[in-house]
Design a protein around this motif. Structure first.
Motif, short mmCIF file in Angstrom:
data_model
loop_
_atom_site.label_atom_id
_atom_site.label_comp_id
_atom_site.label_asym_id
_atom_site.label_seq_id
_atom_site.Cartn_x
_atom_site.Cartn_y
_atom_site.Cartn_z
N LEU A 55 -23.38 26.28 3.75
CA LEU A 55 -22.87 25.39 4.79
C LEU A 55 -23.98 24.42 5.19
O LEU A 55 -24.77 24.70 6.08
CB LEU A 55 -22.38 26.19 6.00
CG LEU A 55 -21.67 25.41 7.10
CD1 LEU A 55 -20.47 24.64 6.54
CD2 LEU A 55 -21.22 26.33 8.21
N ILE A 56 -24.01 23.29 4.47
CA ILE A 56 -25.05 22.29 4.75
C ILE A 56 -24.46 20.92 5.07
O ILE A 56 -25.22 19.98 5.29
CB ILE A 56 -26.04 22.16 3.57
CG1 ILE A 56 -25.31 21.82 2.29
CG2 ILE A 56 -26.88 23.42 3.43
CD1 ILE A 56 -26.22 21.51 1.11
N SER A 57 -23.14 20.84 5.09
CA SER A 57 -22.53 19.54 5.39
C SER A 57 -21.06 19.73 5.74
O SER A 57 -20.45 20.76 5.45
CB SER A 57 -22.62 18.61 4.18
OG SER A 57 -21.77 19.04 3.15
N ARG A 58 -20.50 18.71 6.34
CA ARG A 58 -19.07 18.71 6.65
C ARG A 58 -18.25 18.73 5.37
O ARG A 58 -17.17 19.31 5.33
CB ARG A 58 -18.72 17.48 7.50
CG ARG A 58 -17.26 17.46 7.88
CD ARG A 58 -17.00 16.61 9.08
NE ARG A 58 -17.55 17.13 10.30
CZ ARG A 58 -17.02 18.12 11.01
NH1 ARG A 58 -15.94 18.74 10.60
NH2 ARG A 58 -17.56 18.52 12.14
N ASP A 59 -18.76 18.12 4.28
CA ASP A 59 -18.05 18.15 3.00
C ASP A 59 -17.84 19.58 2.52
O ASP A 59 -16.76 19.92 2.03
CB ASP A 59 -18.80 17.36 1.93
CG ASP A 59 -18.76 15.86 2.15
OD1 ASP A 59 -17.87 15.38 2.89
OD2 ASP A 59 -19.63 15.16 1.59
N ASN A 60 -18.86 20.41 2.66
CA ASN A 60 -18.73 21.81 2.24
C ASN A 60 -17.73 22.55 3.12
O ASN A 60 -16.95 23.36 2.62
CB ASN A 60 -20.09 22.50 2.27
CG ASN A 60 -21.04 21.97 1.23
OD1 ASN A 60 -20.85 20.89 0.68
ND2 ASN A 60 -22.10 22.71 0.96
N LEU A 61 -17.75 22.26 4.41
CA LEU A 61 -16.76 22.85 5.31
C LEU A 61 -15.36 22.42 4.92
O LEU A 61 -14.45 23.25 4.83
CB LEU A 61 -17.05 22.46 6.77
CG LEU A 61 -15.97 22.86 7.79
CD1 LEU A 61 -15.79 24.36 7.84
CD2 LEU A 61 -16.32 22.29 9.15
N ASN A 62 -15.17 21.14 4.67
CA ASN A 62 -13.84 20.63 4.30
C ASN A 62 -13.37 21.24 2.98
O ASN A 62 -12.18 21.52 2.81
CB ASN A 62 -13.85 19.11 4.23
CG ASN A 62 -13.97 18.47 5.60
OD1 ASN A 62 -13.67 19.10 6.61
ND2 ASN A 62 -14.44 17.25 5.64
#
Length: 145
Positions: A55-62
Motif C-alpha cells: 500500500l504505497i499509493s491510491r492506485d494500489n488501493l483502487n
C-alpha cells in the motif's frame, strides 16, 4: 486446493522472499508482480483467492478495491511502509472490509503475513492492523497563555 495468491510489491527482492515463504507454507503464488498494469492484465485470466499488495499509493488501493468488487470472496492484505496512511491521502474507512494491514518495518517473522492471509479470508474479521506500529509516548507539553 491451496489458496491462489497474487503478490504485488514494488520490490522484486521482497516479492521473491514472500513468494518463496508462501510456497513453502502451502500456498500457490500465481504471480509476483511489481507492475500494476501487468497485475491488472492477469486478473482476466487467473483466479485470485488472496491479494497481497504493497500500500504505497491510491492506485494500489483502487486496484484492491476493484478486485474486491469483482470477487467478494477475495482476501486482501496490505503491506504498508508507513503507519499513518493519511500520508498517502488514504483513510482507514476507504479500505475494503476484512482488509488486513501490516506495517512493513515491524514484520519480525513470516507468521505475521500468514496470520493476515487467514484473517483476510474470515468473513467475521474486521479490517485491522495485524502488527500495529509502536507509538512513541510523549509527555504532554504545557500550554502557554
Amino acid at each position: 486446493m491451496a489458496d491462489q495468491i497474487l503478490l504485488f510489491n514494488s520490490s522484486q527482492f521482497e516479492n521473491n522472499a514472500i513468494s518463496s515463504s508462501l510456497t513453502f507454507n502451502g500456498y500457490a503464488v500465481i504471480a509476483e508482480k511489481y507492475d500494476l498494469k501487468r497485475c491488472q492484465q492477469l486478473l482476466s485470466t487467473a483466479k485470485v483467492d488472496v491479494l497481497v499488495v504493497e500500500l504505497i499509493s491510491r492506485d494500489n488501493l483502487n486496484f484492491a478495491r476493484n478486485l474486491r468488487s469483482i470477487n467478494k470472496q477475495v482476501g486482501i492484505v496490505f503491506i504498508s511502509p508507513i503507519h499513518d496512511l493519511r500520508l498517502f491521502e488514504i483513510q482507514m474507512d476507504e479500505l475494503p472490509d476484512r482488509s488486513q494491514i501490516i506495517y512493513k518495518p515491524s514484520i519480525s517473522n513470516f507468521e505475521v503475513i500468514l496470520e493476515a492471509i487467514v484473517r483476510s479470508k474470515d468473513f467475521t474479521a474486521d479490517k485491522q492492523w495485524i502488527n500495529p506500529p509502536e507509538t512513541e509516548k510523549t509527555e504532554e507539553l504545557p500550554t502557554f497563555r
